[in-house]
Design a protein around this motif. Structure first.
Motif, mmCIF file in Angstrom:
data_model
loop_
_atom_site.group_PDB
_atom_site.id
_atom_site.type_symbol
_atom_site.label_atom_id
_atom_site.label_comp_id
_atom_site.label_asym_id
_atom_site.label_seq_id
_atom_site.Cartn_x
_atom_site.Cartn_y
_atom_site.Cartn_z
ATOM 1 N N VAL A 158 2.904 9.239 7.931
ATOM 2 C CA VAL A 158 2.490 9.979 6.743
ATOM 3 C C VAL A 158 3.094 9.358 5.490
ATOM 4 C CG1 VAL A 158 4.391 11.659 6.852
ATOM 5 C CG2 VAL A 158 2.221 12.285 5.750
ATOM 6 N N TYR A 159 4.247 8.724 5.609
ATOM 7 C CA TYR A 159 4.883 8.019 4.493
ATOM 8 C C TYR A 159 4.720 6.504 4.652
ATOM 9 C CZ TYR A 159 7.232 12.528 3.904
ATOM 10 O OH TYR A 159 7.508 13.856 3.740
ATOM 11 N N HIS A 160 5.086 6.017 5.816
ATOM 12 C CA HIS A 160 5.009 4.579 6.094
ATOM 13 C C HIS A 160 3.592 4.293 6.583
ATOM 14 C CE1 HIS A 160 9.280 5.811 7.461
ATOM 15 N NE2 HIS A 160 9.249 5.667 6.143
ATOM 16 N N THR A 161 2.647 4.354 5.669
ATOM 17 C CA THR A 161 1.234 4.391 6.024
ATOM 18 C C THR A 161 0.771 3.174 6.806
ATOM 19 O OG1 THR A 161 0.777 3.562 3.793
ATOM 20 C CG2 THR A 161 0.546 5.941 4.166
ATOM 21 N N THR A 162 1.408 2.028 6.587
ATOM 22 C CA THR A 162 1.050 0.818 7.320
ATOM 23 C C THR A 162 1.918 0.639 8.566
ATOM 24 O OG1 THR A 162 2.620 -0.594 6.145
ATOM 25 C CG2 THR A 162 0.445 -0.307 5.134
ATOM 26 N N ALA A 163 2.922 1.489 8.714
ATOM 27 C CA ALA A 163 3.975 1.435 9.747
ATOM 28 C C ALA A 163 5.092 0.468 9.362
ATOM 29 C CB ALA A 163 3.430 1.082 11.132
ATOM 30 N N TYR A 164 4.916 -0.279 8.277
ATOM 31 C CA TYR A 164 5.930 -1.248 7.850
ATOM 32 C C TYR A 164 6.754 -0.655 6.712
ATOM 33 C CZ TYR A 164 3.032 -4.496 10.554
ATOM 34 O OH TYR A 164 2.321 -5.118 11.554
ATOM 35 N N CYS A 165 7.803 0.064 7.076
ATOM 36 C CA CYS A 165 8.675 0.730 6.105
ATOM 37 C C CYS A 165 9.560 -0.289 5.396
ATOM 38 C CB CYS A 165 9.543 1.757 6.839
ATOM 39 S SG CYS A 165 10.811 2.534 5.823
ATOM 40 N N PRO A 166 9.703 -0.212 4.080
ATOM 41 C CA PRO A 166 10.556 -1.166 3.363
ATOM 42 C C PRO A 166 12.024 -1.092 3.807
ATOM 43 C CG PRO A 166 9.177 0.059 1.838
ATOM 44 C CD PRO A 166 9.050 0.733 3.162
ATOM 45 N N PHE A 219 0.862 -1.180 0.000
ATOM 46 C CA PHE A 219 0.000 0.000 0.000
ATOM 47 C C PHE A 219 0.896 1.225 0.000
ATOM 48 C CE2 PHE A 219 -2.909 3.235 1.574
ATOM 49 C CZ PHE A 219 -4.115 2.878 0.978
ATOM 50 N N GLY A 220 0.570 2.203 -0.851
ATOM 51 C CA GLY A 220 1.352 3.426 -0.906
ATOM 52 C C GLY A 220 0.795 4.477 0.037
ATOM 53 N N THR A 221 0.692 5.678 -0.448
ATOM 54 C CA THR A 221 0.122 6.752 0.362
ATOM 55 C C THR A 221 -1.348 6.980 0.056
ATOM 56 O OG1 THR A 221 0.917 8.374 -1.252
ATOM 57 C CG2 THR A 221 2.327 7.932 0.657
ATOM 58 N N ALA A 222 -1.888 6.222 -0.894
ATOM 59 C CA ALA A 222 -3.299 6.334 -1.261
ATOM 60 C C ALA A 222 -3.745 5.004 -1.864
ATOM 61 C CB ALA A 222 -3.503 7.469 -2.263
ATOM 62 N N PRO A 223 -5.042 4.717 -1.896
ATOM 63 C CA PRO A 223 -5.531 3.480 -2.511
ATOM 64 C C PRO A 223 -5.150 3.389 -3.980
ATOM 65 C CG PRO A 223 -7.242 4.505 -1.185
ATOM 66 C CD PRO A 223 -6.124 5.501 -1.275
ATOM 67 N N HIS A 224 -5.059 2.148 -4.469
ATOM 68 C CA HIS A 224 -4.720 1.906 -5.869
ATOM 69 C C HIS A 224 -5.939 1.369 -6.598
ATOM 70 C CE1 HIS A 224 -2.611 0.602 -9.447
ATOM 71 N NE2 HIS A 224 -1.519 1.194 -8.999
ATOM 72 N N THR A 225 -6.202 1.888 -7.784
ATOM 73 C CA THR A 225 -7.424 1.527 -8.505
ATOM 74 C C THR A 225 -7.446 0.077 -8.975
ATOM 75 O OG1 THR A 225 -6.518 2.363 -10.593
ATOM 76 C CG2 THR A 225 -7.818 3.894 -9.261
ATOM 77 N N ILE A 226 -6.278 -0.517 -9.205
ATOM 78 C CA ILE A 226 -6.261 -1.938 -9.571
ATOM 79 C C ILE A 226 -6.581 -2.777 -8.343
ATOM 80 C CG2 ILE A 226 -4.795 -3.851 -10.317
ATOM 81 C CD1 ILE A 226 -3.356 -1.952 -12.176
ATOM 82 N N SER A 227 -5.961 -2.450 -7.215
ATOM 83 C CA SER A 227 -6.169 -3.198 -5.992
ATOM 84 C C SER A 227 -7.614 -3.141 -5.512
ATOM 85 C CB SER A 227 -5.240 -2.662 -4.891
ATOM 86 O OG SER A 227 -5.468 -3.305 -3.663
#
Length: 536
Positions: free
Chosen positions: A355-363, A65-73
């Motif tokens: 705000v960036y690591h929206t799920t809290a799980y940063c790569p 997940f990025g910073t906003a929903p994805h239309t394919i997902s």
């Protein structure tokens, strides 16, 4: 070389339909295809289309997940007017077919046939690569293997049944397998170019996809493709050319650079430094919200006893964010940032910035902490690696036979588990713990290849996208008193997990969404093309 430049510019600037209508007599063939240098220059153009690191296709799935929903997902996309997903592969196909047809001119000018054959084999690999991108997304697509002129009937031909497209893909790959050098023959000087094991590994990928897709979507001849997948993967395994890199985290760092890393079968090279810069990338984009792992992915990682968190006696819900990583599969620690990991100019990671690591799980995978702040990194991006071949072998064998022996598990999956310091997967282990072998093979694929762009297509071929994609997208438990959490106010579930997108806002239509929509403009240009079902 000036003529090649004109050719490349034309290919880059024109759409697929325009490119397909260029007259071949306008390419100054008489002054170009004269030497190996010409063949190599034309073939090098194809390498510019290799996938790049900063892809976010995991955001199409339930893993990213990025910073906003994805239309394919979330199932909200519409049929586009134009799309590079359709046009770019045809650019590759045309450029590859041009090499296949024009190599004879270079031979006539004195280039030895065995040398010309290698460049033709590379071109045929890329043509197969491009057709797989098309058929994977769109199903039946026009099959064009020759060069077209303005009055070529293929320009207004209907879509070719995908089984014929797969036959063409296999034919191109078999030619490439037969004529390409091995990695050993390529050596350091040829590192990064297509080899015979790259063609074999890609054939295994293609055959696994179509074998399992046809099996679970119930059409065609699954066993034909699954048998090809097993055979191609086994040939790579028996070639002696590849082995796993000894450190999973290092595989995606500078430690894994170059020919000495025999796990990498095909990479996109970015150079070595500013002075030798092919196309360095900014890995800071990864930690600034391009993609973040989801709770669903994190929960898939086993405990160190080899059991899922749902049944392992080692698992207790974490009381702090750092406890998420305790006693887990080591690949989790290598994929997601945890407190104390080198982060920005090697300053330790303290806590996610929501705000960036929206799920809290940063790569953490692919992120070089030493250069992340410089804006440029040069780590090779692995496009095909030996781990995938081992996973393909095990899955294809299981789906072909309905079972897999412990010996075959030891030759494939357990090599990956050994590197992650997990117990071996055996038939007895599965039975004794009430597990399901298919599910465990799929789990291994999910965590080993996490954040490398495979998950969405796995859901498509397994026909589980209709089950997994409509689920809510969740992040970490919200540790309200911890740094990074205490200053944020995300939406939360009743049990206190970060809620990125509710299930009510996600959908997947199994009658429509297993295929992508053709671009509307392509349908207008060729009335014989028909849109995929329910995308009108």
């Amino acid at each position: 070389m000036r003529n090649l430049l004109y050719l490349v510019i034309s290919l880059c600037l024109l759409s697929a339909c325009d490119v397909d209508r260029i007259s071949e007599t306008n390419l100054s063939d008489g002054s170009f295809w004269k030497s190996e240098r010409d063949l190599k220059a034309a073939t090098n153009y194809l390498y510019t289309f290799l996938p790049s690191l900063l892809i976010t296709s995991d955001n199409w799935s339930d893993d990213g997940f990025g910073t906003a929903p994805h239309t394919i997902s979330d199932g909200t996309r519409l049929a586009p007017a134009t799309s590079g997903d359709y046009s770019t592969p045809y650019r590759i196909i045309r450029a590859a077919s041009n090499i296949v047809e024009k190599a004879s001119l270079a031979e006539s000018a004195g280039v030895p046939a065995q040398i010309a054959d290698i460049y033709v084999a590379e071109a045929r690999f890329f043509r197969a690569w491009a057709y797989f991108q098309l058929v994977q997304k769109f199903g039946d697509v026009p099959l064009i293997l020759g060069l077209l002129k303005e009055d070529s009937p293929e320009l207004t031909a209907p879509r070719t049944p995908k089984e014929q497209v797969y036959e063409a893909i296999y034919a191109d790959l078999d030619d490439a397998i037969a004529k390409l050098p091995t990695p050993t023959v390529r050596g350091v000087a040829g590192y990064g170019r297509i080899t015979n094991t790259a063609a074999l590994a890609f054939k295994a990928r293609v055959a696994l996809f179509e074998g399992t897709r046809s099996k679970f979507h119930q059409y065609g001849d699954p066993n034909k493709h699954l048998s090809l997948a097993v055979a191609a993967a086994k040939e790579v395994m028996e070639s002696g050319e590849h082995q796993l890199f000894d450190n999973y985290f290092g595989l995606f760092q500078y430690d894994g650079e170059g020919r000495q890393n025999r796990e990498n079968i095909l990479v996109r090279q970015y150079g070595r430094n500013i002075a030798d810069n092919i196309s360095g990338y900014n890995c800071g984009t990864l930690i600034n919200g391009a993609t973040n792992a989801t709770k669903a992915l994190v929960d898939a990682y086993l405990m160190k006893d080899g059991l899922p968190i749902e049944i392992s006696p080692l698992y207790t819900p974490p009381a702090t964010f750092a406890e998420t990583f305790i006693d887990r599969d080591e690949r989790l620690n290598a994929t997601i940032m945890k407190p104390g990991d080198p982060y920005f100019y090697s300053v330790p990671f303290v806590a996610p910035t929501l705000v960036y690591h929206t799920t809290a799980y940063c790569p953490r995978k692919f992120v070089d902490a030493h250069t992340v702040g410089t804006g440029v990194t040069f780590i090779d991006y692995p496009i095909i690696r030996y781990a995938e071949v081992l996973l393909t072998y095990a899955e294809a064998l299981y789906e072909l036979n309905g079972a897999i022996s412990d010996a075959d598990l030891n030759a494939s999956i357990n090599l990956l588990r050994d590197r992650a310091n997990l117990p071996d997967l055996t038939n007895a282990f599965v039975q004794d713990n009430g597990l399901n072998m298919r599910n465990e093979l799929r789990r291994e694929r999910r965590v080993e290849l996490a954040m490398e762009g495979f998950r969405y297509w796995d859901l498509i071929r397994w026909k589980t996208a209709e089950t997994e994609l409509p689920k809510a997208i969740l992040g970490s438990y919200f540790f309200a008193d911890e740094p990074g959490f205490s200053t944020a106010s995300p939406k939360l579930t009743p049990d206190n997990y970060i809620l990125l997108q509710a299930a009510a806002n996600r959908m997947f239509d199994p009658e429509k969404d297993y295929l992508w929509p053709l671009p509307v403009n392509e349908l207008a240009l060729n009335p014989q093309l028909k849109q995929n079902p329910y995308w009108e």
